[in-house]
Enzyme design. Structure first.
Site, PDB file in Angstrom:
ATOM      1  N   GLU A   1       0.897  -1.157   0.000  1.00 20.01           N
ATOM      2  CA  GLU A   1       0.000   0.000   0.000  1.00 20.01           C
ATOM      3  C   GLU A   1       0.929   1.199   0.000  1.00 20.01           C
ATOM      4  OE1 GLU A   1      -3.225   0.297  -0.275  1.00 20.01           O
ATOM      5  OE2 GLU A   1      -3.587  -1.865  -0.321  1.00 20.01           O
TER       6      GLU A   1
ATOM      7  N   THR B   1      11.408   3.120   0.406  1.00 17.82           N
ATOM      8  CA  THR B   1      11.227   4.543   0.136  1.00 17.82           C
ATOM      9  C   THR B   1      12.146   5.392   1.018  1.00 17.82           C
ATOM     10  OG1 THR B   1       9.626   6.318   0.511  1.00 17.82           O
ATOM     11  CG2 THR B   1       9.265   4.344   1.753  1.00 17.82           C
ATOM     12  N   ASP B   2      12.396   6.624   0.575  1.00 13.46           N
ATOM     13  CA  ASP B   2      13.173   7.548   1.420  1.00 13.46           C
ATOM     14  C   ASP B   2      12.322   8.094   2.573  1.00 13.46           C
ATOM     15  OD1 ASP B   2      11.486   9.215  -0.036  1.00 13.46           O
ATOM     16  OD2 ASP B   2      13.071  10.581  -0.710  1.00 13.46           O
ATOM     17  N   GLU B   3      10.989   7.841   2.517  1.00 15.81           N
ATOM     18  CA  GLU B   3      10.123   8.407   3.558  1.00 15.81           C
ATOM     19  C   GLU B   3      10.394   7.785   4.929  1.00 15.81           C
ATOM     20  OE1 GLU B   3       6.088   9.242   2.439  1.00 15.81           O
ATOM     21  OE2 GLU B   3       6.617   9.324   0.327  1.00 15.81           O
TER      22      GLU B   3
ATOM     23  N   TYR C   1       2.116   5.117   6.576  1.00 20.55           N
ATOM     24  CA  TYR C   1       2.763   4.514   5.395  1.00 20.55           C
ATOM     25  C   TYR C   1       4.256   4.319   5.641  1.00 20.55           C
ATOM     26  CZ  TYR C   1       5.243   4.405   0.914  1.00 20.55           C
ATOM     27  OH  TYR C   1       6.117   4.089  -0.108  1.00 20.55           O
ATOM     28  N   SER C   2       4.945   5.403   6.006  1.00 20.28           N
ATOM     29  CA  SER C   2       6.405   5.292   6.129  1.00 20.28           C
ATOM     30  C   SER C   2       6.790   4.404   7.311  1.00 20.28           C
ATOM     31  CB  SER C   2       7.069   6.667   6.216  1.00 20.28           C
ATOM     32  OG  SER C   2       6.504   7.449   7.230  1.00 20.28           O
TER      33      SER C   2
ATOM     34  N   LYS D   1       6.536   0.875   6.050  1.00 15.77           N
ATOM     35  CA  LYS D   1       7.677   0.546   5.180  1.00 15.77           C
ATOM     36  C   LYS D   1       8.942   0.383   6.032  1.00 15.77           C
ATOM     37  CE  LYS D   1       7.896   0.244   1.257  1.00 15.77           C
ATOM     38  NZ  LYS D   1       7.667  -0.906   0.327  1.00 15.77           N
TER      39      LYS D   1
ATOM     40  N   ASP E   1      -3.190  21.841   4.826  1.00 17.44           N
ATOM     41  CA  ASP E   1      -2.064  20.903   4.786  1.00 17.44           C
ATOM     42  C   ASP E   1      -2.448  19.540   5.346  1.00 17.44           C
ATOM     43  OD1 ASP E   1       0.459  20.110   4.161  1.00 17.44           O
ATOM     44  OD2 ASP E   1       1.491  21.495   5.510  1.00 17.44           O
TER      45      ASP E   1
HETATM   46  N1  LIG Z   1       5.813   5.698  -5.892  1.00 14.58           N
HETATM   47  C1  LIG Z   1       6.933   6.152  -5.347  1.00 14.58           C
HETATM   48  O1  LIG Z   1       7.270   7.334  -5.515  1.00 14.58           O
HETATM   49  C2  LIG Z   1       7.824   5.243  -4.543  1.00 14.58           C
HETATM   50  C3  LIG Z   1       9.084   5.706  -4.155  1.00 14.58           C
HETATM   51  C4  LIG Z   1       9.934   4.844  -3.457  1.00 14.58           C
HETATM   52  C5  LIG Z   1       9.526   3.562  -3.156  1.00 14.58           C
HETATM   53  N2  LIG Z   1       8.279   3.151  -3.515  1.00 14.58           N
HETATM   54  C6  LIG Z   1       7.905   1.761  -3.192  1.00 14.58           C
HETATM   55  O2  LIG Z   1       7.829   1.073  -4.434  1.00 14.58           O
HETATM   56  C7  LIG Z   1       6.823   0.068  -4.363  1.00 14.58           C
HETATM   57  C8  LIG Z   1       5.841   0.242  -5.506  1.00 14.58           C
HETATM   58  O3  LIG Z   1       5.252   1.548  -5.390  1.00 14.58           O
HETATM   59  P1  LIG Z   1       4.155   2.030  -6.449  1.00 14.58           P
HETATM   60  O4  LIG Z   1       4.149   3.499  -6.427  1.00 14.58           O
HETATM   61  O5  LIG Z   1       4.344   1.316  -7.725  1.00 14.58           O
HETATM   62  O6  LIG Z   1       2.836   1.493  -5.729  1.00 14.58           O
HETATM   63  P2  LIG Z   1       1.407   1.210  -6.332  1.00 14.58           P
HETATM   64  O7  LIG Z   1       0.452   1.499  -5.239  1.00 14.58           O
HETATM   65  O8  LIG Z   1       1.223   1.878  -7.650  1.00 14.58           O
HETATM   66  O9  LIG Z   1       1.428  -0.370  -6.632  1.00 14.58           O
HETATM   67  C9  LIG Z   1       1.410  -1.328  -5.624  1.00 14.58           C
HETATM   68  C10 LIG Z   1       1.039  -2.658  -6.265  1.00 14.58           C
HETATM   69  O10 LIG Z   1       1.068  -3.659  -5.242  1.00 14.58           O
HETATM   70  C11 LIG Z   1      -0.122  -4.445  -5.363  1.00 14.58           C
HETATM   71  N3  LIG Z   1      -0.447  -4.944  -4.015  1.00 14.58           N
HETATM   72  C12 LIG Z   1      -0.904  -4.229  -2.945  1.00 14.58           C
HETATM   73  N4  LIG Z   1      -1.094  -5.040  -1.898  1.00 14.58           N
HETATM   74  C13 LIG Z   1      -0.726  -6.286  -2.297  1.00 14.58           C
HETATM   75  C14 LIG Z   1      -0.684  -7.546  -1.657  1.00 14.58           C
HETATM   76  N5  LIG Z   1      -1.060  -7.697  -0.373  1.00 14.58           N
HETATM   77  N6  LIG Z   1      -0.254  -8.630  -2.365  1.00 14.58           N
HETATM   78  C15 LIG Z   1       0.113  -8.483  -3.663  1.00 14.58           C
HETATM   79  N7  LIG Z   1       0.082  -7.309  -4.329  1.00 14.58           N
HETATM   80  C16 LIG Z   1      -0.336  -6.235  -3.643  1.00 14.58           C
HETATM   81  C17 LIG Z   1      -1.172  -3.508  -5.906  1.00 14.58           C
HETATM   82  O11 LIG Z   1      -2.238  -4.212  -6.522  1.00 14.58           O
HETATM   83  C18 LIG Z   1      -0.353  -2.688  -6.882  1.00 14.58           C
HETATM   84  O12 LIG Z   1      -0.305  -3.318  -8.147  1.00 14.58           O
HETATM   85  C19 LIG Z   1       6.190   0.201  -2.976  1.00 14.58           C
HETATM   86  O13 LIG Z   1       6.779  -0.759  -2.139  1.00 14.58           O
HETATM   87  C20 LIG Z   1       6.558   1.604  -2.528  1.00 14.58           C
HETATM   88  O14 LIG Z   1       6.655   1.675  -1.125  1.00 14.58           O
HETATM   89  C21 LIG Z   1       7.428   3.953  -4.205  1.00 14.58           C
END
Ligand SMILES: NC(=O)c1ccc[n+]([C@@H]2O[C@H](COP(=O)([O-])OP(=O)(O)OC[C@H]3O[C@@H](n4cnc5c(N)ncnc54)[C@H](O)[C@@H]3O)[C@@H](O)[C@H]2O)c1
Length: 349
Positions: A82, A130-132, A156-157, A160, A287
């Site tokens: 999530e 994530t950096d968060e 969230y953070s 993670k 905010d």
């Molecule tokens: N978006 C960003 O800027 C960013 C930056 C750094 C790290 N991240 C990390 O990268 C990863 C992907 O981020 P994103 O932005 O693509 O997220 P997203 O929300 O677009 O995608 C998450 C995916 O995981 C699937 N998912 C969720 N719960 C699940 C579960 N229990 N079992 C199987 N699949 C499940 C969802 O269906 C979705 O396809 C995450 O771990 C996030 O913390 C994201």
């Protein structure tokens, strides 16, 4: 075969698409298809025999055990999560379930599989974070590096951060060959329009207001999603086990600057019919609670050790992104209407 989780989401699907261009090694893609998972993202590889999609949850221990036994992956890349801070404020439960418990189940299944391998060095587990997790910076603070303490501020953070700690513990306790990446904010194609950049593009084109939290001076460090994918591939092939790598493109920008840049690119590529500027649609809103002020990534470790560099600047990446959304209005229409979900239900009835 590699096992990718969350490969129907924003970064995961970009990763799957790029991987299948760069590699011959097939992918088994496990995704629960939450609101953020979208099989439309994977349409171009629907018939590619190197891509096996499995609709399921990373918290499902029996399913995981079956997948490891059947596909014998050489690596796991864990994107499943999530991922939206606002949603974590209104309903943290799913974040705890997937990001913490789900990662725990995945680690357990990987450990059981890896323990039984004859050649233990043939496997690695890459956890995408994530950096968060590092919390927030003041204007004069140095950027986050791999030694920065964890100080997560949102559910969230925090979730993670907990998952990162579990991954670390599985290395130190059991020797599981893990590596973790902590990346800054991503943007680019296939981004669900609840996040700032796709939301602003979508709302601008719909003639709606462009909401910016508080004074709009919160700083984020932006990375084009394809550059994140290339960094993950590089860490997977050469990252040192048990290490963490920060990934970023040295692109600190205030949210207000991001939004005005998007407006200027839209003014150029698809001017408003009434001749006015898109920036007139900007609206400052109350905010978000616990809103971190500044994130910034020090990416020197991955650059020096693994020779990784991003290819896009903020300006070139933003232009590509706006163009992608203009060219793919049907994708946006699908993910923002009910038709996509009906399609999924038919596919997996
Ligand atoms: N978006 C960003 O800027 C960013 C930056 C750094 C790290 N991240 C990390 O990268 C990863 C992907 O981020 P994103 O932005 O693509 O997220 P997203 O929300 O677009 O995608 C998450 C995916 O995981 C699937 N998912 C969720 N719960 C699940 C579960 N229990 N079992 C199987 N699949 C499940 C969802 O269906 C979705 O396809 C995450 O771990 C996030 O913390 C994201």
């Amino acid at each position: 075969m590699i096992l990718v989780t969350g490969g129907a989401g924003f970064i995961g699907s970009n990763f799957v698409l790029d991987w299948l261009v760069q590699h011959d090694e097939p992918i088994v893609n496990l995704d629960a298809l939450t609101y953020a998972g979208n099989l439309n993202n994977l349409r171009s590889v629907e018939k590619d025999p190197r891509h096996i999609f499995v609709h399921g949850n990373i918290g499902d221990a029996a399913l995981l055990s079956d997948l490891f036994t059947r596909y014998k992956p050489s690596a796991v890349v864990n994107f499943a999560a999530e991922s939206h801070v606002d949603r974590s404020i209104h309903g943290p439960e799913d974040f705890i379930q997937t990001n913490i418990l789900g990662t725990f189940r995945l680690l357990e299944a990987a450990r059981a599989y890896w323990t039984g391998l004859e050649t233990k060095s043939d496997f690695r587990f890459l956890h995408v974070s994530t950096d968060e997790v590092f919390g927030t910076l003041d204007a004069d603070d140095p950027a986050f590096n791999e030694e920065t303490s964890y100080r997560p501020n949102s559910p969230y953070s925090a979730s993670k951060a907990a998952s990162d700690h579990l991954v670390r513990a599985y290395f130190h306790t059991y020797g599981l060959p893990v590596v973790t990446t902590n990346c800054s904010n991503n943007y680019g194609p296939l981004h669900f329009p609840e996040k700032l950049i796709p939301l602003v593009i979508h709302n601008a084109l719909q003639g709606r207001s462009l909401p910016i939290y508080g004074d709009g001076l919160q700083i984020r460090d932006w990375l084009y999603v394809k550059d994140h994918c290339s960094a993950i591939r590089r860490v997977l092939e050469a990252g040192r086990l048990g290490e963490t790598y920060n990934i970023g493109g040295w692109n600190e920008r205030a949210n207000l600057h991001v939004v005005t840049t998007l407006c200027a690119v839209l003014d150029e590529l698809q001017p408003r019919a009434d001749g006015k500027k898109y920036s007139e649609q900007i609206a400052l809103v109350t905010d978000r609670p616990g809103h971190d002020r500044r994130y910034a990534i020090d990416a020197r470790k991955i650059e020096a050790e693994l020779g990784w560099r991003p290819t896009e600047t903020f300006e070139s990446g933003i232009r590509k992104t706006v163009q992608w959304y203009l060219d793919n209005s049907d994708w946006v229409e699908n993910v923002t209407s009910g038709s996509y979900r009906n399609w999924v239900e038919k596919q997996y009835a």
